[in-house]
Design a protein around this motif. Structure first.
Motif, PDB file in Angstrom:
ATOM      1  N   ILE A 126      27.642  77.711 -40.896  1.00 21.40           N
ATOM      2  CA  ILE A 126      29.105  77.539 -40.912  1.00 21.40           C
ATOM      3  C   ILE A 126      29.794  78.631 -41.741  1.00 21.40           C
ATOM      4  N   SER A 127      29.029  79.684 -42.096  1.00 17.13           N
ATOM      5  CA  SER A 127      29.640  80.705 -42.954  1.00 17.13           C
ATOM      6  C   SER A 127      30.493  81.690 -42.163  1.00 17.13           C
ATOM      7  N   GLY A 128      30.235  81.847 -40.858  1.00 15.05           N
ATOM      8  CA  GLY A 128      31.028  82.792 -40.060  1.00 15.05           C
ATOM      9  C   GLY A 128      32.148  82.074 -39.335  1.00 15.05           C
ATOM     10  N   ASP A 129      32.814  82.759 -38.387  1.00 13.93           N
ATOM     11  CA  ASP A 129      33.849  82.050 -37.635  1.00 13.93           C
ATOM     12  C   ASP A 129      33.545  81.987 -36.138  1.00 13.93           C
ATOM     13  N   THR A 130      32.274  82.272 -35.748  1.00 18.64           N
ATOM     14  CA  THR A 130      31.921  82.164 -34.327  1.00 18.64           C
ATOM     15  C   THR A 130      30.950  81.015 -34.038  1.00 18.64           C
ATOM     16  N   THR A 131      30.581  80.278 -35.080  1.00 19.93           N
ATOM     17  CA  THR A 131      29.739  79.087 -34.891  1.00 19.93           C
ATOM     18  C   THR A 131      30.239  77.993 -35.831  1.00 19.93           C
ATOM     19  N   GLY A 132      29.745  76.772 -35.627  1.00 19.31           N
ATOM     20  CA  GLY A 132      30.061  75.693 -36.571  1.00 19.31           C
ATOM     21  C   GLY A 132      31.350  74.965 -36.258  1.00 19.31           C
ATOM     22  N   PHE A 133      32.108  74.638 -37.290  1.00 22.89           N
ATOM     23  CA  PHE A 133      33.266  73.747 -37.143  1.00 22.89           C
ATOM     24  C   PHE A 133      34.351  74.297 -36.226  1.00 22.89           C
ATOM     25  N   GLU A 134      34.933  73.447 -35.441  1.00 19.06           N
ATOM     26  CA  GLU A 134      36.144  73.652 -34.630  1.00 19.06           C
ATOM     27  C   GLU A 134      35.994  74.610 -33.437  1.00 19.06           C
ATOM     28  N   VAL A 135      35.131  75.638 -33.521  1.00 13.81           N
ATOM     29  CA  VAL A 135      35.054  76.630 -32.438  1.00 13.81           C
ATOM     30  C   VAL A 135      34.288  76.077 -31.219  1.00 13.81           C
ATOM     31  N   GLU A 136      34.442  76.791 -30.078  1.00  9.08           N
ATOM     32  CA  GLU A 136      33.812  76.352 -28.822  1.00  9.08           C
ATOM     33  C   GLU A 136      32.335  76.730 -28.742  1.00  9.08           C
ATOM     34  N   PHE A 137      31.921  77.682 -29.589  1.00  8.78           N
ATOM     35  CA  PHE A 137      30.566  78.218 -29.492  1.00  8.78           C
ATOM     36  C   PHE A 137      29.692  77.749 -30.654  1.00  8.78           C
ATOM     37  N   ASN A 138      28.400  77.937 -30.476  1.00 10.70           N
ATOM     38  CA  ASN A 138      27.496  77.563 -31.551  1.00 10.70           C
ATOM     39  C   ASN A 138      26.222  78.387 -31.451  1.00 10.70           C
ATOM     40  N   GLN A 139      25.525  78.485 -32.563  1.00  6.42           N
ATOM     41  CA  GLN A 139      24.168  79.050 -32.550  1.00  6.42           C
ATOM     42  C   GLN A 139      23.340  78.172 -33.472  1.00  6.42           C
ATOM     43  N   ILE A 140      22.368  77.539 -32.873  1.00  7.11           N
ATOM     44  CA  ILE A 140      21.618  76.515 -33.605  1.00  7.11           C
ATOM     45  C   ILE A 140      20.224  77.011 -33.962  1.00  7.11           C
ATOM     46  N   LEU A 141      19.831  76.739 -35.191  1.00  5.76           N
ATOM     47  CA  LEU A 141      18.435  76.950 -35.595  1.00  5.76           C
ATOM     48  C   LEU A 141      17.756  75.587 -35.462  1.00  5.76           C
ATOM     49  N   VAL A 142      16.783  75.493 -34.559  1.00  3.02           N
ATOM     50  CA  VAL A 142      16.106  74.208 -34.324  1.00  3.02           C
ATOM     51  C   VAL A 142      14.792  74.191 -35.097  1.00  3.02           C
ATOM     52  N   ILE A 143      14.616  73.149 -35.900  1.00  2.69           N
ATOM     53  CA  ILE A 143      13.367  73.053 -36.674  1.00  2.69           C
ATOM     54  C   ILE A 143      12.685  71.721 -36.362  1.00  2.69           C
ATOM     55  N   SER A 144      11.386  71.822 -36.107  1.00  3.55           N
ATOM     56  CA  SER A 144      10.591  70.602 -35.897  1.00  3.55           C
ATOM     57  C   SER A 144       9.242  70.820 -36.572  1.00  3.55           C
ATOM     58  N   ALA A 145       8.352  69.845 -36.435  1.00  2.00           N
ATOM     59  CA  ALA A 145       7.030  69.989 -37.063  1.00  2.00           C
ATOM     60  C   ALA A 145       6.292  71.193 -36.491  1.00  2.00           C
ATOM     61  N   SER A 146       6.618  71.584 -35.251  1.00  2.00           N
ATOM     62  CA  SER A 146       5.860  72.693 -34.646  1.00  2.00           C
ATOM     63  C   SER A 146       6.491  74.066 -34.910  1.00  2.00           C
ATOM     64  N   GLY A 147       7.556  74.142 -35.703  1.00  2.00           N
ATOM     65  CA  GLY A 147       8.096  75.449 -36.058  1.00  2.00           C
ATOM     66  C   GLY A 147       9.608  75.524 -35.951  1.00  2.00           C
ATOM     67  N   ALA A 148      10.101  76.767 -36.111  1.00  2.00           N
ATOM     68  CA  ALA A 148      11.558  76.978 -36.083  1.00  2.00           C
ATOM     69  C   ALA A 148      11.901  77.962 -34.977  1.00  2.00           C
ATOM     70  N   GLU A 149      13.068  77.785 -34.393  1.00  2.00           N
ATOM     71  CA  GLU A 149      13.463  78.616 -33.262  1.00  2.00           C
ATOM     72  C   GLU A 149      14.995  78.779 -33.297  1.00  2.00           C
ATOM     73  N   THR A 150      15.452  80.030 -33.171  1.00  2.00           N
ATOM     74  CA  THR A 150      16.903  80.228 -33.139  1.00  2.00           C
ATOM     75  C   THR A 150      17.350  80.279 -31.683  1.00  2.00           C
ATOM     76  N   LEU A 151      18.238  79.368 -31.303  1.00  2.00           N
ATOM     77  CA  LEU A 151      18.743  79.327 -29.922  1.00  2.00           C
ATOM     78  C   LEU A 151      19.824  80.390 -29.750  1.00  2.00           C
ATOM     79  N   PRO A 152      20.123  80.789 -28.516  1.00  2.00           N
ATOM     80  CA  PRO A 152      21.145  81.819 -28.324  1.00  2.00           C
ATOM     81  C   PRO A 152      22.545  81.357 -28.739  1.00  2.00           C
ATOM     82  N   HIS A 153      23.395  82.335 -29.030  1.00  2.00           N
ATOM     83  CA  HIS A 153      24.808  82.044 -29.333  1.00  2.00           C
ATOM     84  C   HIS A 153      25.490  81.758 -28.003  1.00  2.00           C
ATOM     85  N   THR A 154      25.956  80.541 -27.808  1.00  2.00           N
ATOM     86  CA  THR A 154      26.479  80.147 -26.499  1.00  2.00           C
ATOM     87  C   THR A 154      27.489  79.008 -26.657  1.00  2.00           C
ATOM     88  N   THR A 155      28.007  78.495 -25.540  1.00  2.00           N
ATOM     89  CA  THR A 155      28.977  77.402 -25.638  1.00  2.00           C
ATOM     90  C   THR A 155      28.302  76.160 -26.230  1.00  2.00           C
TER      91      THR A 155
END
Ligand code: CTP
Length: 403
Positions: free
Chosen positions: A354-383
């Motif tokens: 949420i530190s930038g202005d192209t992901t996180g609160f209020e905006v239409e786009f997001n970029q998620i870092l997904v973490i599970s027991a099998s590892g971490a993966e950064t998903l693309p910046h998308t709607t």
């Protein structure tokens, strides 16, 4: 994985003669923007309300208006238009066109094309309230349903004829979800998914509250995407300006305590719980019944801890249930995500920067870092809708591994 359910899909829109035809021009424009290949067929009375040129310009394709075109390619139009359509949508559907379809009459291009197609046909009635409630129309609609047509009920409200009641063309947002669901792979069918969204509001007095910047967009997108893919979705939302997606059951709450109670009441029955809500960690210890005068408010607010809903869900997690948390972070995304994954007994956590202005609160786009027991993966910046689909793909993988 679905990026845009409408892209490349062949959709035939059949327009009949109602004043609501002008609204369908907006539908065609929206579908064309979603990269659908839209063909429009108009009855001759429809052309009295909106010109074929309007639909041609908005769809980017020629509009079909008559059975007997002059060109060679038009000779079999009544067969070819509907043959490889992914969907046919009759909107607005007048009492007359509904009666003709119910009787299998084929006396113009639109009715002939519908009889010749084997695609799913949606019918969106629009007419005066008394025409709609007439037993003949109701009987014809029942026949259409029995024949396998998908009838999308009209809305209630004020009509062009100044009367009020049922018969207004259904709203596009809802119709679009029906179409999207029918085009989507139903890979979440049979799963009950509970989603939380939005902020919570912790009142101080009737005029003031503590809250946060969450708009609810990510949670609502998750509910919409899961519903399109066939899940039975319950959305528990804090205050949000968003409209509940078609097909989703919505419960609105205000405070963290109310969200806690609503979530715990639904949790045991859910196969997947996704906690996208930004729950306030604290609430004012004292809530005043009347608005406090500024001179009387203490300069230091005394706060009380709210329940950690996700922590509690982690403790109560049933075998086979998937628990997904969210974390809005501005630093140490990976470390914080891993800490919360373990601390709250989650299967997956989606970390938002949420530190930038192209992901996180209020905006239409997001970029998620997904973490599970099998590892971490950064998903693309998308709607947010596409992010939701990508996250649901990971949830589905986990579901397939659970007993
Ligand atoms: N959450 C919750 N109940 C709370 C606080 C948070 O259910 N009272 C859930 C959120 O819905 C989210 C996850 O916990 O899915 C993480 O929320 P976050 O505010 O990032 O975590 P906290 O545990 O409050 O951690 P911290 O304040 O230490 O960052």
């Amino acid at each position: 994985m679905v990026q845009n359910v409408f892209a490349g899909k062949k959709i035939v829109i059949g327009v009949s003669g109602s004043i609501a035809a002008f609204k369908v021009a907006g539908w065609v424009s929206d579908l064309a923007k979603e990269e659908a290949i839209v063909s429009v067929v108009m009855t001759s009375s429809a052309t009295e309300f909106v010109t074929p040129l309007t639909f041609a310009a908005l769809s980017g394709n020629g509009v079909h208006t008559g059975m007997f075109g002059r060109g060679k390619e038009d000779a079999m139009a009544h067969i070819s238009i509907g043959r490889d359509a992914d969907l046919v949508v009759i909107a607005p559907a007048t009492a007359n066109i509904i009666a003709k379809l119910a009787g299998g009459i084929a006396d113009d291009l639109l009715t002939t094309m519908v009889l010749a197609t084997r695609s799913k046909v949606f019918v969106c009635p629009a007419m005066n309230v008394r025409m709609y409630s007439h037993p003949a129309t109701q009987k014809n609609l029942k026949i259409l349903k029995d024949l396998g047509y998908k009838v999308i009920d009209p809305a209630c409200g004020k009509m062009a004829c100044k009367e009020e009641g049922e018969g207004r063309l259904a709203e596009w947002d809802g119709v679009r979800e029906h179409l999207a669901q029918s085009l989507s792979f139903q890979d979440l069918q049979g799963f009950k998914i509970l989603v939380t969204a939005g902020p919570t509001r912790e009142p101080l007095d009737p005029a003031r509250f503590l809250s946060n910047r969450s708009s609810g967009k990510m949670g609502y997108a998750l509910a919409q995407a899961a519903c399109r893919r066939g899940a039975e979705v319950t959305l528990i939302s804090g205050p949000s300006a968003l409209t509940c997606p078609q097909g989703v059951t919505l419960f609105k709450v205000q405070t963290a305590q109310e969200m806690n109670d609503a979530v715990l009441a639904h949790a045991a029955n859910s196969s997947v719980i996704i906690k996208a809500a930004a729950v306030a960690d604290y609430r004012p210890e004292t809530v005043y019944v009347h608005k406090m005068k500024k001179e009387k408010i203490a300069r230091e607010l005394v706060l009380t801890r709210n329940p950690d809903i996700l922590l509690e869900l982690g403790k109560r997690k049933k075998a086979g249930q998937i628990l997904v948390g969210f974390a809005a972070e501005s630093t140490n995304l990976l470390e914080e995500g891993r800490r919360k994954l373990l601390a709250k007994n989650l299967d997956l956590i989606a970390v938002n920067d949420i530190s930038g202005d192209t992901t996180g609160f209020e905006v239409e786009f997001n970029q998620i870092l997904v973490i599970s027991a099998s590892g971490a993966e950064t998903l693309p910046h998308t709607t947010k809708l596409h992010s939701a689909d990508l996250l649901l793909d990971r949830v589905l993988q986990l579901l397939s591994k659970k007993p």
